[in-house]
Design an enzyme around this catalytic site. Sequence first.
Site, mmCIF file in Angstrom:
data_model
loop_
_atom_site.group_PDB
_atom_site.id
_atom_site.type_symbol
_atom_site.label_atom_id
_atom_site.label_comp_id
_atom_site.label_asym_id
_atom_site.label_seq_id
_atom_site.Cartn_x
_atom_site.Cartn_y
_atom_site.Cartn_z
ATOM 1 N N HIS A 122 0.994 -0.934 0.029
ATOM 2 C CA HIS A 122 -0.163 0.122 0.059
ATOM 3 C C HIS A 122 1.023 1.389 -0.014
ATOM 4 C CE1 HIS A 122 -2.784 2.781 1.724
ATOM 5 N NE2 HIS A 122 -3.732 2.190 1.563
ATOM 6 N N GLN A 202 -4.527 -5.456 6.852
ATOM 7 C CA GLN A 202 -5.640 -6.369 6.374
ATOM 8 C C GLN A 202 -5.583 -7.650 6.706
ATOM 9 O OE1 GLN A 202 -7.844 -5.159 4.188
ATOM 10 N NE2 GLN A 202 -6.964 -3.231 3.520
ATOM 11 N N LYS A 225 -10.595 -0.672 10.463
ATOM 12 C CA LYS A 225 -10.580 -1.869 9.779
ATOM 13 C C LYS A 225 -11.109 -3.066 10.231
ATOM 14 C CE LYS A 225 -7.328 -0.070 6.275
ATOM 15 N NZ LYS A 225 -8.113 0.224 5.122
HETATM 16 N N1 PLP Z 1 -1.748 -0.599 4.684
HETATM 17 C C1 PLP Z 1 -2.608 -1.588 4.032
HETATM 18 C C2 PLP Z 1 -2.504 -2.821 3.459
HETATM 19 C C3 PLP Z 1 -3.994 -1.017 3.819
HETATM 20 O O1 PLP Z 1 -4.976 -1.741 3.163
HETATM 21 C C4 PLP Z 1 -4.208 0.210 4.402
HETATM 22 C C5 PLP Z 1 -5.643 0.797 3.835
HETATM 23 O O2 PLP Z 1 -6.480 0.569 3.235
HETATM 24 C C6 PLP Z 1 -3.212 1.096 4.749
HETATM 25 C C7 PLP Z 1 -2.165 0.466 4.960
HETATM 26 C C8 PLP Z 1 -3.569 2.560 5.400
HETATM 27 O O3 PLP Z 1 -4.497 2.370 6.343
HETATM 28 P P1 PLP Z 1 -5.005 3.782 6.930
HETATM 29 O O4 PLP Z 1 -5.681 4.481 5.959
HETATM 30 O O5 PLP Z 1 -6.060 3.190 7.935
HETATM 31 O O6 PLP Z 1 -3.859 4.277 7.848
#
Ligand code: PLP
Length: 404
Positions: A122, A202, A225
């Site tokens: 991500h 995730q 999440k």
């Molecule tokens: N890492 C992964 C694998 C994600 O799926 C996400 C969000 O979709 C994030 C990091 C970032 O999470 P957040 O926006 O809650 O900080």
Amino acid sequence: MYDIQQIRADFPILGRTVYGKPLVYLDNGATTQKPRCVVEAITNEYYNTNANVHRGVHFLSQQATELHEASRETVRKFINARSTNEIIFTRGTTESINLLAATFCLSQMQTGDEVIVSTMEHHSNIVPWQLQAMQRGIVLRVIPMDDEGNLLLEEYERLFSPKTKLVSIAHVSNVLGTVNPVKDMIRTAHAHGVPVLVDGAQSIPHMPVDVRELDADFYVFSGHKVYGPTGVGVLYGKEDWLDKLPPYQGGGEMIQHVSFEKTTFNELPFKFEAGTPDYIGTTGLAKALDYVSALGMDNIAAYEHELTEYALRRLREIPGMRIFGEAKERGGVISFLVGNIHHFDMGTLLDRLGIAVRTGHHCAQPLMTRLGIEGTVRASFGLYNTKEEVDALVAGIERVRKMF
Ligand code: PLP
């Protein structure tokens, strides 16, 4: 034991309609819905216990502090950390990674030192390292993957050099659903004397996670999440490591004593928690973790596994279906394209049928480049989704396909 109708009744929003159609919520990878108990815990604290934590002698402040610190203990237990000193509350996965990137690079890395990430990260696990690369000249090395979405572990081994200072990888891909073999990858890194950060955004909602069993040095996730509130998340770090890192932000709470000449810092975990924490959020998060724990993370994993297998089987029956992510170990995230239909058109038309999916690059543009596409449609499951909802998705896709 796993009474899906009773579970669904815990989530009031699942009962609503969208454009006159029953809501089919398949965007759990982006955020999950909240059970009534979480919303009530938040409301209850605002109505009855609200006061700033840690610095108050009065009754309410002490009660709020007790709740906040009890939430830290709930998180500790949930991931089996050794001590609550290892649980840092943050705003979420993104802030947790930024915190670590800034403090780790500042104190543990020199110009030219390397961080290993993977192709399927991500943006939250890419850009914080790039910011450090700009400021401090550190270098990113990337683990490649095969066409099914499995990381190439032999290539991973070859990336290590004396300059490697950290590995930072997703436990589960938010696009491909791949469950990476993080335990083995951590063992490999440790054999090279390198610590590992695992992005658990995730994984935490979908499977039991034991940070000690994994031997993860750092593990991060977001409350929203895992059926908790937005704006709160966790950075787990082994105490030895956290002790070595400097504070991230300055302000109240993170200090021991301040003078204009010299300031000393608070002990763990407060050293990393500048300012008023989201103490209401941590109560909500703890309630959410209690909720999923009561259902049983093993039960949730088994239920979602069966649902995902069913969905994959049904989706593959659709002519022109291309599923991205066919790893041996995968979770309940399914990215796809159908024929030449643009992901955005598919998402918009499904929405009109009450079906909420996500479209686009899913904050993983380097992965899209690797796949040679601009984006996908993504259905991602939560503990309350049903086979009937999968059927509705399949029927919706068929309808859109026929329109084109
Ligand atoms: N890492 C992964 C694998 C994600 O799926 C996400 C969000 O979709 C994030 C990091 C970032 O999470 P957040 O926006 O809650 O900080």
